[in-house]
Design an enzyme around this catalytic site. Structure first.
Site, short mmCIF file in Angstrom:
data_model
loop_
_atom_site.label_atom_id
_atom_site.label_comp_id
_atom_site.label_asym_id
_atom_site.label_seq_id
_atom_site.Cartn_x
_atom_site.Cartn_y
_atom_site.Cartn_z
N GLU A 132 0.81 -1.24 0.00
CA GLU A 132 0.00 0.00 0.00
C GLU A 132 0.84 1.28 0.00
O GLU A 132 0.64 2.16 0.83
CB GLU A 132 -0.95 -0.02 1.21
N ASN A 158 2.11 -5.18 -3.18
CA ASN A 158 0.71 -5.50 -2.88
C ASN A 158 -0.07 -4.22 -2.59
O ASN A 158 0.40 -3.36 -1.83
CB ASN A 158 0.70 -6.40 -1.63
N HIS A 205 -10.44 -5.94 -2.24
CA HIS A 205 -11.50 -5.70 -1.25
C HIS A 205 -12.61 -4.90 -1.96
O HIS A 205 -12.44 -3.72 -2.24
CB HIS A 205 -10.97 -4.88 -0.07
N GLU A 246 -6.22 -10.66 -1.19
CA GLU A 246 -7.02 -10.43 0.02
C GLU A 246 -8.50 -10.34 -0.33
O GLU A 246 -9.23 -9.48 0.18
CB GLU A 246 -6.57 -9.13 0.72
N ASP A 255 -12.25 -10.14 -0.74
CA ASP A 255 -13.55 -10.20 -0.06
C ASP A 255 -14.47 -9.22 -0.77
O ASP A 255 -14.02 -8.23 -1.33
CB ASP A 255 -13.47 -9.97 1.45
O1 9MR Z 1 -7.57 -8.04 8.42
C1 9MR Z 1 -6.61 -7.23 9.10
C2 9MR Z 1 -7.20 -6.74 10.40
O2 9MR Z 1 -7.37 -7.82 11.29
C3 9MR Z 1 -6.30 -5.69 11.00
O3 9MR Z 1 -6.91 -5.13 12.14
C4 9MR Z 1 -5.98 -4.62 9.99
C5 9MR Z 1 -5.06 -3.60 10.56
O4 9MR Z 1 -4.53 -2.74 9.62
O5 9MR Z 1 -5.39 -5.22 8.83
C6 9MR Z 1 -6.26 -6.08 8.20
O6 9MR Z 1 -5.66 -6.57 7.03
C7 9MR Z 1 -5.34 -5.62 6.04
C8 9MR Z 1 -4.14 -6.10 5.30
O7 9MR Z 1 -3.09 -6.37 6.20
C9 9MR Z 1 -3.68 -5.12 4.24
N1 9MR Z 1 -4.76 -4.78 3.37
C10 9MR Z 1 -6.00 -4.38 3.97
C11 9MR Z 1 -6.44 -5.43 4.99
C12 9MR Z 1 -7.80 -5.09 5.56
O8 9MR Z 1 -7.77 -3.90 6.28
#
Ligand code: 9MR
Length: 472
Positions: A161, A203, A240, A269, A271
C-alpha cells in the site's frame, strides 16, 4: 443499489443465458475430474486457493477444519506484520507468525508472507522514526524477518500500500516515503538478498480498474523496476470490493497488462461485501479474470467465515458465520472447475512464464461508424459476460434516419471466432467476419435502436471486435 452497468450486465445475462447454457454443455467435458474443494478446483488449472488465517482462531475446529479442507495457501492476517514481529527495535518475536507457518506446513500448505514494509501496523518505535535511521531500521526489519522465514515463504508482500488513492497517481505520504522515493526498491533488494527463493510482490488495493490513476502508477513503477533490474516477481491485488468499489469489468485487462510486464499476478485479500446472487456473480467475475491470465497464479480470500472478516458486517466471505457454504462459494468453485488459461506447471518457479498467452488490449468504450449520407445507422459494441475461454458482446444498431433495413459487419481478431449469436440472422463471408441482418423486418424510425448479440471464443485475445453498419 445497482449501477447502470450492473443493470446492463443483468439484461445481457438474461439475453444470452440460453446460449450460454448450450455452450456450457458443449464445453464442459472436463479435462479432469471436477474438484470438490476450492484448492482442488484451483489446482485443475495449476493455481492455488488460499485464505488469511488468524492464529487466535486455529483452535476453533470449525474454522481450522474448513481452512484445512478448502485452502492450500495461507497468509497470516496480522502475525507477520512489523508490529507483531519487531515489537521493540531489534528484538524480534516470531512466535505468532511461526504458529501459523507451522500449522500450514504440517497440513501441507504453502505460505504467503505479509507484509515486510508498510506505512501501517508499525510498532510504536518505528512510527516515531524518520530519515536515515528509519531507512536503516526498515531494511534491518526486512532482512531479519525474511531471513527468519527463508526458504519457507512462497511469496512475500515486500511492500504494501505505497500509493495514494484518488487521481494523483502519487506515492502515499508516510514516514517510509519521506525517507526517499527509492525506499521501495531498497526493500525489494534487501528481501531478495535475504531469501532469494521467495517471490517478491508489491501489494495494494484500488488497483483493479485499469483506468484508475493508482493502477497506472503501480503499473509504471513495476515497468520501471523491470527495466532497471530491481528484483520484483509479482504484484498482489488485494481485491476488497463493495458497492462503492465493485469488481471492474476490465479486471482481466488489468491483470493481463501487469502480467505482460513479466511478473506473476495474484489476488491476495479477496472479499466482496454483499449477499446472494449478486455477491456470487462478483466473486465469479474475479475468479474468471484470474483464470483468463496465465500468470495469475492464485487467489487468496481474506478470511474463512463472514464472522472472521475484518468487516464482518459486510458478510464478504465464502462461508457464513456457521461455516456453511454460501452461494458465493458455489460460484467460485464452479468457475474454478470451468478452468482457464493454464498457469506455469511449477508455481514455485521464478523464471518468466513463457506460456503466458494473455495480451489484453486497452479498448475504447464504443466502436462506432459515423453516419454518412441517408439512410444511415450507427453500430455500438458493448461488452457482455466474460468467461475464461469466451465472452459475450452486444451490438446496438441505432437508426440515424428512418431506415427500411440495416446490415452490420462484425470483425473478430484472430484467433477469436464467433460460436453463437442471438437476435439476428448471420452469414459468414470469411472466418473472421460475420454479416448480421435483422430477423424479419429491419425497419426503424430515426432514433430507434435494436440489439443483437454473440459469443466469441477468444483464444487468449480479448481485443474487442470491430463493428459497423449500413442502412437502406
Ligand atoms: O484483516 C486485518 C485486520 O485484522 C487488522 O486489524 C488490519 C489492521 O490494519 O489489517 C487487516 O488486514 C489488512 C491487510 O493487512 C492489508 N490490506 C488491507 C487489509 C484489511 O484492512
Amino acid at each position: 443499489m445497482t449501477t447502470p452497468r450492473q443493470r446492463n450486465r443483468a439484461r445481457l445475462l438474461g439475453a444470452g443465458s440460453l446460449v450460454a447454457a448450450t455452450i456450457a454443455v458443449a464445453l464442459a467435458v472436463p479435462a479432469q475430474a471436477a474438484g470438490s474443494t476450492l484448492q482442488a478446483a484451483a489446482a485443475g488449472s495449476g493455481r492455488y486457493f488460499g485464505t488469511a488465517i488468524a492464529g487466535s482462531r486455529l483452535n476453533d475446529s470449525t474454522y481450522s477444519g474448513i481452512a484445512n479442507r478448502e485452502f492450500n495457501m495461507i497468509t497470516a492476517e496480522n502475525e507477520m506484520k512489523a508490529d507483531a514481529t519487531e515489537p521493540n527495535q531489534n528484538q524480534f518475536n516470531f512466535s505468532a507468525g511461526d504458529q501459523i507457518l507451522n500449522w500450514a506446513q504440517s497440513n501441507g500448505k504453502r505460505v504467503r508472507g505479509h507484509a515486510l514494509a508498510w506505512y501501517s501496523q508499525q510498532p510504536g518505535w518505528m512510527q516515531n522514526m524518520s530519515g536515515s535511521a528509519l531507512r536503516s531500521a526498515m531494511l534491518n526489519h526486512v532482512t531479519q524477518v525474511a531471513t527468519h522465514y527463508k526458504g519457507k515463504i512462497y511469496a512475500w508482500d515486500v511492500v504494501n500500500e505505497a500509493f495514494a488513492d484518488g487521481s494523483s497517481g502519487a506515492r502515499r505520504d508516510s514516514n517510509l516515503q519521506r525517507t526517499g522515493n527509492d525506499w521501495i526498491e531498497a526493500a525489494f533488494k534487501a528481501a531478495r538478498a535475504a531469501d532469494p527463493n521467495a517471490k517478491l510482490c508489491y501489494n495494494d488495493y484500488n488497483t483493479d480498474n485499469w483506468n484508475d490513476a493508482k493502477t497506472q502508477a503501480v503499473y509504471n513503477m513495476v515497468k520501471d523496476f523491470k527495466s532497471r533490474g530491481v528484483p520484483i516477481d509479482c504484484v498482489g491485488f488485494q481485491a476488497h470490493f463493495n458497492s462503492q468499489s465493485p469488481v471492474p469489468s476490465n479486471y482481466h485487462t488489468t491483470l493481463g497488462n501487469f502480467a505482460a510486464l513479466g511478473v506473476d499476478v495474484q489476488i491476495t485479500e479477496l472479499d466482496i461485501e454483499g449477499s446472494g446472487t449478486n455477491q456470487a456473480n462478483q466473486f465469479q467475475g474475479v475468479v474468471q479474470a484470474c483464470l483468463a491470465v496465465a500468470r495469475c497464479t492464485g487467489i487468496t480470500v481474506w478470511g474463512v467465515r463472514d464472522s472472521d472478516s475484518w468487516r464482518a458486517s459486510g458478510t464478504p466471505l465464502l462461508f457464513d458465520n456457521y461455516g456453511n457454504k454460501k452461494a458465493a462459494y458455489t460460484s467460485v468453485l464452479n468457475a474454478l472447475n470451468a478452468g482457464g488459461t493454464t498457469t506455469s506447471p511449477d508455481p514455485t518457479s521464478t523464471s518468466p512464464n513463457p506460456t503466458s498467452t494473455s495480451t489484453p488490449t486497452p479498448t475504447p468504450t464504443t466502436t462506432t461508424t459515423p453516419p454518412s449520407g441517408n439512410p444511415s445507422c450507427t453500430a455500438t459494441y458493448s461488452e457482455g459476460e466474460k468467461w475464461s475461454d469466451r465472452f459475450n458482446g452486444t451490438v446496438t444498431i441505432r437508426a440515424n434516419t428512418n431506415i427500411s433495413s440495416w446490415t452490420s459487419y462484425v470483425t473478430v481478431n484472430y484467433p477469436q471466432r464467433i460460436i453463437a449469436t442471438w437476435n439476428g440472422s448471420p452469414t459468414w463471408p470469411s472466418s473472421n467476419v460475420m454479416i448480421m441482418k435483422p430477423n424479419g423486418n429491419g425497419a426503424l424510425s430515426a432514433g430507434q435502436t435494436v440489439s443483437f448479440g454473440f459469443t466469441v471464443m477468444h483464444g487468449g485475445n480479448w481485443t474487442w471486435p470491430g463493428v459497423t453498419c449500413t442502412a437502406s
